[in-house]
Design an enzyme around this catalytic site. Structure first.
Site, PDB file in Angstrom:
ATOM      1  N   LYS A 180       0.891  -1.165   0.000  1.00  0.00           N
ATOM      2  CA  LYS A 180       0.000   0.000   0.000  1.00  0.00           C
ATOM      3  C   LYS A 180       0.924   1.207   0.000  1.00  0.00           C
ATOM      4  O   LYS A 180       1.667   1.424   0.965  1.00  0.00           O
ATOM      5  CB  LYS A 180      -0.869  -0.019   1.256  1.00  0.00           C
ATOM      6  CG  LYS A 180      -1.675   1.260   1.492  1.00  0.00           C
ATOM      7  CD  LYS A 180      -2.603   1.114   2.693  1.00  0.00           C
ATOM      8  CE  LYS A 180      -3.366   2.394   2.978  1.00  0.00           C
ATOM      9  NZ  LYS A 180      -4.308   2.255   4.108  1.00  0.00           N
ATOM     10  N   GLU A 217      -3.465   7.117   2.057  1.00  0.00           N
ATOM     11  CA  GLU A 217      -3.807   7.389   3.453  1.00  0.00           C
ATOM     12  C   GLU A 217      -2.562   7.579   4.325  1.00  0.00           C
ATOM     13  O   GLU A 217      -2.474   7.030   5.424  1.00  0.00           O
ATOM     14  CB  GLU A 217      -4.699   6.267   4.011  1.00  0.00           C
ATOM     15  CG  GLU A 217      -5.998   6.117   3.234  1.00  0.00           C
ATOM     16  CD  GLU A 217      -6.961   5.082   3.810  1.00  0.00           C
ATOM     17  OE1 GLU A 217      -6.483   4.110   4.408  1.00  0.00           O
ATOM     18  OE2 GLU A 217      -8.178   5.264   3.658  1.00  0.00           O
ATOM     19  N   ARG A 270     -13.418  11.351  -5.368  1.00  0.00           N
ATOM     20  CA  ARG A 270     -12.588  10.205  -4.983  1.00  0.00           C
ATOM     21  C   ARG A 270     -12.817   8.997  -5.902  1.00  0.00           C
ATOM     22  O   ARG A 270     -11.940   8.182  -6.117  1.00  0.00           O
ATOM     23  CB  ARG A 270     -12.911   9.863  -3.523  1.00  0.00           C
ATOM     24  CG  ARG A 270     -12.191   8.665  -3.009  1.00  0.00           C
ATOM     25  CD  ARG A 270     -12.451   8.522  -1.523  1.00  0.00           C
ATOM     26  NE  ARG A 270     -12.004   7.227  -1.048  1.00  0.00           N
ATOM     27  CZ  ARG A 270     -12.216   6.783   0.170  1.00  0.00           C
ATOM     28  NH1 ARG A 270     -12.853   7.533   1.061  1.00  0.00           N
ATOM     29  NH2 ARG A 270     -11.793   5.593   0.535  1.00  0.00           N
ATOM     30  N   LYS A 300      -9.681  -2.550  -5.354  1.00  0.00           N
ATOM     31  CA  LYS A 300     -10.865  -2.875  -4.542  1.00  0.00           C
ATOM     32  C   LYS A 300     -12.066  -3.079  -5.460  1.00  0.00           C
ATOM     33  O   LYS A 300     -12.125  -2.499  -6.541  1.00  0.00           O
ATOM     34  CB  LYS A 300     -11.158  -1.758  -3.540  1.00  0.00           C
ATOM     35  CG  LYS A 300     -10.173  -1.735  -2.372  1.00  0.00           C
ATOM     36  CD  LYS A 300     -10.610  -0.791  -1.260  1.00  0.00           C
ATOM     37  CE  LYS A 300      -9.563  -0.803  -0.152  1.00  0.00           C
ATOM     38  NZ  LYS A 300      -9.914   0.066   0.996  1.00  0.00           N
ATOM     39  N   ASP A 323     -14.716   2.504  -1.253  1.00  0.00           N
ATOM     40  CA  ASP A 323     -14.058   1.790  -0.160  1.00  0.00           C
ATOM     41  C   ASP A 323     -14.945   0.718   0.470  1.00  0.00           C
ATOM     42  O   ASP A 323     -15.410   0.903   1.586  1.00  0.00           O
ATOM     43  CB  ASP A 323     -13.638   2.808   0.917  1.00  0.00           C
ATOM     44  CG  ASP A 323     -12.675   2.204   1.904  1.00  0.00           C
ATOM     45  OD1 ASP A 323     -12.377   1.019   1.778  1.00  0.00           O
ATOM     46  OD2 ASP A 323     -12.220   2.935   2.806  1.00  0.00           O
ATOM     47  N   GLU A 336     -16.118  -4.176   7.966  1.00  0.00           N
ATOM     48  CA  GLU A 336     -15.898  -2.808   8.436  1.00  0.00           C
ATOM     49  C   GLU A 336     -17.140  -1.939   8.260  1.00  0.00           C
ATOM     50  O   GLU A 336     -17.524  -1.193   9.156  1.00  0.00           O
ATOM     51  CB  GLU A 336     -14.714  -2.203   7.659  1.00  0.00           C
ATOM     52  CG  GLU A 336     -14.435  -0.762   8.018  1.00  0.00           C
ATOM     53  CD  GLU A 336     -13.212  -0.209   7.285  1.00  0.00           C
ATOM     54  OE1 GLU A 336     -12.600  -0.937   6.494  1.00  0.00           O
ATOM     55  OE2 GLU A 336     -12.883   0.969   7.520  1.00  0.00           O
ATOM     56  N   HIS A 374     -21.061   5.783   2.466  1.00  0.00           N
ATOM     57  CA  HIS A 374     -20.089   6.462   3.326  1.00  0.00           C
ATOM     58  C   HIS A 374     -20.727   7.452   4.305  1.00  0.00           C
ATOM     59  O   HIS A 374     -20.424   8.641   4.286  1.00  0.00           O
ATOM     60  CB  HIS A 374     -19.079   7.194   2.433  1.00  0.00           C
ATOM     61  CG  HIS A 374     -17.712   7.318   3.062  1.00  0.00           C
ATOM     62  ND1 HIS A 374     -17.476   8.127   4.146  1.00  0.00           N
ATOM     63  CD2 HIS A 374     -16.519   6.749   2.776  1.00  0.00           C
ATOM     64  CE1 HIS A 374     -16.198   8.060   4.484  1.00  0.00           C
ATOM     65  NE2 HIS A 374     -15.594   7.210   3.672  1.00  0.00           N
TER      66      HIS A 374
END
Ligand code: GCW
Length: 700
Positions: free
Chosen positions: A288, A292, A337, A361, A366, A394, A522
């Site tokens: 990664k 972030e 995004r 992904k 996300d 998550e 989100h």
């Protein structure tokens, strides 16, 4: 005294049957049908193998354990080939003319025996698990003729486990890897883990968090990782390490980690050689980078390809590969995004080393409960793209909501990208067939932890199971996978199996309904990502707020991606643009992903957007209540401990579904200025009350 003895015996028998979930779907409890046991026993009197390879040894052990449990009788073990009949023959046939790939296997009846044959030892092991699954699910062994091979080459779990024993986004206790004990103590759970993965055909695991500590590359940790790799190897599982791009500086004392710097390249070459001294069949690196806050090649003005290719060069003398994540996005309040990964990687298509897989992904944001497929799929013909799903929940109820994810995984895999004409599904991009790539990868962020039952919610096990089964064969149906898992894990009673499968198949749409209906996304609590927080206006980054995504205003709701605000829709092929581009025709499940729809706009259901939104939230809650009664109806066929565990969690789910519903309808009502439509009954609490529920998490 006699009375007490009876009570003690009764207690013992109850305890003996209490099921703590630790055996996962590999329970091997005695089959209840005596006649079936007898038939199976006749066909499995012995096991004969033509190899003493460690993988064949564990395959034989598994058969011994499985048959002993399921049938009450262990098979005789024969060292060599035999002329007897009524047994199982394990046949490793590297030179077989069969067109099955290395990991594929055949299961067939021959001369009164069950033969499991493959070109590789791992293939035979997969065949053994298939045979055991046959028995566990009550299938016939007469005239067996199964041919099976994986559609994806690398079927992988990604653990987000840290060196200090915590798990990022883990909801089942602490890490299953006991770094403080390794390499000296091998927790027996590592073996159960390996068996569970092998039973699904999972053949790779990256053992640490992608937000990686350089520590995993130290000699101290390599010794520990070697011990894990040694346990997993016989089960056909290769170990990968997530690496921190700054390691040449932090560990090597270099002044830079610039991928074009000769010293840096040398450092990685040496480190890679070093790793192979511990783990000769090392799987490779997972990275990664520049995401972030993680370091990466862009810190030195270089590209993702520069970084990935440097590592691929270090890997050149070996069989391993480099998996480079495409989960990147800059904090631009005016941008979208949705487009970031595509934009950063598109110019690099065709520049990656053949040893590199770019891991994307499933969706562009996300791991949201429902996302359109990532527009990179189908748009990168010269790059091997792997797919990354999140098994750990998550955003999908963590450990308290029953949410079976096979339908969500499949929804993405089955969607047509139209990249090479009709039927170029995401699955066909991922399996390499659409663009003739040699490598292929399906990765799932693991949901395992130190909890006795591995995954927290007993039903979360089914998501590990489903991920593995689909990575092997994405054409399996969600229903088949659910039924298999239920029968192996929860009950053999047909009626209850049916009811549980039904619960599982309904669960994802229900979850979406009371959290993110109509293509919203989100809106979760800040940081912990638990519960609703649609009012989140300020965060460390603009694209970590909720308002960035839902765009609620006095006119309506949703993110216009048709060109007026963002032109993200244009990243897809014209056919996909047509499907999602017209607000009148866009399937409602995806509507607000692409359109800002007026509150009073009539939808295809006949209701206005506002009414439909409210109905979906209320409907979701109502259906959770129904899930509870459905679960209650299987009580007599389920282990008591498991039954009570799920029952308790369903109650939490109801409470939290209400929390989501009230938070969202009250909050959006401030924009729509419309009442909750009749006959729905407005929440009894106020928006202020609901906001307090989240604020508590931020109190110090
Ligand atoms: O979903 C986000 C998570 C982060 C995670 C990141 C990623 C490992 O909130 O915890 O970091 O995705 O996928 O890298």
């Amino acid at each position: 005294m006699k009375k007490y003895l009876f009570l003690i015996l009764l207690l013992l028998s109850v305890c003996a049957f209490a099921d703590d979930g630790s055996r996962l779907w590999l329970k091997y409890d005695l089959l209840s049908d005596a006649q079936q046991r007898e038939t199976y026993t006749k066909a499995t009197q012995f096991v004969a193998a033509n190899s003493l390879h460690p993988t064949i040894k564990v395959a034989v052990q598994e058969l011994e354990m499985g048959l002993k449990g399921l049938l009450g009788k262990a098979p005789a073990l024969l060292q060599t080939a035999t002329t007897k009949s009524g047994g199982i023959i394990l046949n490793v046939a590297p030179n077989s003319p069969s067109n099955l790939p290395l990991d594929g296997f055949e299961l067939f009846s021959e001369k009164g025996n069950v033969v499991i044959s493959s070109k590789s030892e791992a293939g035979v092991l997969y065949g053994v698990f298939e045979l055991l699954r046959h028995l566990q699910t009550g299938k016939s062994l007469t005239n067996l003729s199964v041919k099976s091979s994986p559609k994806i080459k690398l079927r992988m779990l990604n653990h987000w486990d840290n060196a200090n024993g915590t798990v990022e986004r883990g909801y089942a206790g602490s890490s299953m890897w006991k770094w403080n004990e390794l390499p000296f103590r091998i927790d027996p759970r590592y073996i159960t883990y390996a068996r569970a993965n092998a039973s699904l055909g999972i053949n790779a695991t990256s053992i640490n968090n992608v937000n990686a500590s350089s520590r995993f590359l130290t000699e101290e940790y390599l010794e520990k990782i070697k011990a894990v790799a040694d346990v997993l190897r016989p089960y056909g599982i290769k170990v990968f390490i997530s690496v921190n791009f700054r390691s040449p500086r932090t560990l090597g004392g270099l002044k830079t980690s610039d991928p074009l710097d000769p010293e840096v390249r040398k450092w990685w070459n040496e480190k890679t050689k070093d790793i192979h001294r511990y783990i000769p069949d090392f799987g490779g690196y997972l990275v990664k980078a520049n995401s972030e806050g993680e370091p990466g090649p862009q810190d030195y003005g270089r590209t993702h390809a520069d970084g990935a290719n440097m590592l691929a060069e270090a890997m050149r003398p070996f069989s391993g590969i480099v998996i480079w994540r495409a989960f990147v996005y800059n904090a631009d309040p005016k941008g979208d995004r949705f487009k970031e990964g595509y934009a950063q990687f598109k110019p690099l298509d065709g520049t990656f080393d053949p040893k590199v897989i770019v891991q994307v992904k499933n969706g562009p944001i996300d791991f949201m409960p429902r996302e359109p497929f990532h527009p990179m799929f189908g748009a990168f013909p010269k790059t091997t793209l792997g797919i990354e799903f999140q098994i750990t929940q998550e955003y999908l109820g963590q450990s308290t909501h029953l949410t079976y994810l096979a339908p969500m995984f499949k929804e993405c895999l089955d969607t047509d990208t139209y990249a090479k004409g009709k039927s170029t599904t995401v699955a066909k991009i991922v399996d390499g067939s659409a663009e003739n790539h040699l490598l292929s990868l399906m990765a799932g962020v693991a949901n395992t932890g130190s909890d006795v039952n591995w995954c927290g919610h007993p039903f979360n096990q089914s998501n590990w199971y489903a991920f593995g089964r689909l990575a092997w064969d994405y054409t399996l149906s969600s229903e088949q996978i659910a039924t298999e898992w239920t029968r192996m894990t929860l009950t053999q009673k047909p009626q209850s199996m049916q009811k549980i499968t039904d619960i599982m198949l309904k669960s994802h749409p229900i979850y979406v309904s009371y959290t993110y209906p109509l293509g919203t996304s989100h809106m979760m609590g800040e940081g912990h990502h638990y519960g609703p927080e649609p009012w989140l206006t300020k965060a460390a980054r603009p694209d970590w707020t909720s308002i960035y995504y839902h765009r609620a205003d006095s006119v309506g709701l949703g993110f216009d991606r048709t060109g007026k605000v963002s032109n993200a829709l244009q990243l897809y092929s014209p056919e996909v643009q047509q499907l999602w581009g017209n607000p009148e025709k866009c399937p409602l499940d995806y509507l607000l992903w692409f359109h800002h729809v007026p509150w009073t706009q009539k939808l295809s259901t006949g209701r206005t957007l506002w009414d439909e939104l409210c109905h979906r939230y209320y409907d979701g809650v109502g259906k959770v209540v129904k899930l509870q009664s459905a679960w209650e109806s299987v009580k007599s066929d389920i282990d008591k401990e498991t039954f009570e565990d799920v029952k308790g969690r369903l109650k939490i789910q109801e409470k939290e579904a209400l929390w989501w519903r009230d938070a969202c309808v009250l909050y959006f009502g401030e924009f729509s200025k419309l009442p909750i439509p009749k006959p729905l009954v407005p929440p009894i609490r106020t928006l202020k009350d609901v906001k307090k529920l989240t604020e508590i998490y931020h109190l110090r």
